[in-house]
Write a protein that holds these residues in place. Structure first.
Motif, short mmCIF file in Angstrom:
data_model
loop_
_atom_site.label_atom_id
_atom_site.label_comp_id
_atom_site.label_asym_id
_atom_site.label_seq_id
_atom_site.Cartn_x
_atom_site.Cartn_y
_atom_site.Cartn_z
N LEU A 51 0.73 -0.98 0.32
CA LEU A 51 0.21 0.16 0.19
C LEU A 51 1.25 1.39 0.23
N LEU A 52 0.69 2.41 -1.17
CA LEU A 52 1.50 3.28 -1.18
C LEU A 52 0.85 4.32 -0.87
N ILE A 53 0.81 5.05 0.53
CA ILE A 53 -0.05 5.99 1.01
C ILE A 53 0.83 7.78 0.53
N PHE A 54 -0.25 8.32 0.04
CA PHE A 54 0.88 9.65 -0.09
C PHE A 54 0.42 10.79 0.32
N CYS A 55 1.65 11.50 1.69
CA CYS A 55 1.07 12.06 3.14
C CYS A 55 1.51 13.41 2.89
N THR A 56 0.38 14.34 3.38
CA THR A 56 0.34 15.60 3.09
C THR A 56 1.55 16.16 3.55
#
Length: 104
Positions: A51-56
């Motif tokens: 799972l690839l998460i793009f964080c802010t």
């Protein structure tokens, strides 16, 4: 060679220890991510089941990397420092097209 720089992104990759994220209910997974990390830019399940998460922000990425359990499943979290490079070849472009037009 043309290099197009994108904005800084904070990415975290999660890898389940016993199975892949493909086996999880995506709606429940999205809800759990929201509970744990609040608002993220995006998340996607990669072909290899990670799972690839793009964080802010960097702090949100650190929180995501500190997670140990999600939906009662344990996983390994890794910060991804730089986005993967992408190369491509464009064919069939007229010689009359300028480099600037091509970039646009």
């Amino acid at each position: 060679m043309i290099r197009i720089d994108s904005q800084d992104e904070f990415r975290v990759i999660l890898k389940l220890k016993e199975c892949s994220f493909h086996s999880m209910n995506p709606l429940r997974l999205a809800g759990r991510l929201k509970d744990e990390l609040e608002r993220i830019k995006d998340a996607q399940i990669l072909n290899d089941g990670k799972l690839l998460i793009f964080c802010t922000s960097a702090s949100q990425a650190a929180t995501a990397a500190g997670l140990k359990v999600l939906e009662e499943r344990s996983f390994k979290a890794m910060l991804r420092e730089k986005p993967a490079a992408v190369k491509g070849v464009v064919y069939g472009v007229s010689v009359e097209v300028t480099m600037e037009e091509l970039i646009k």
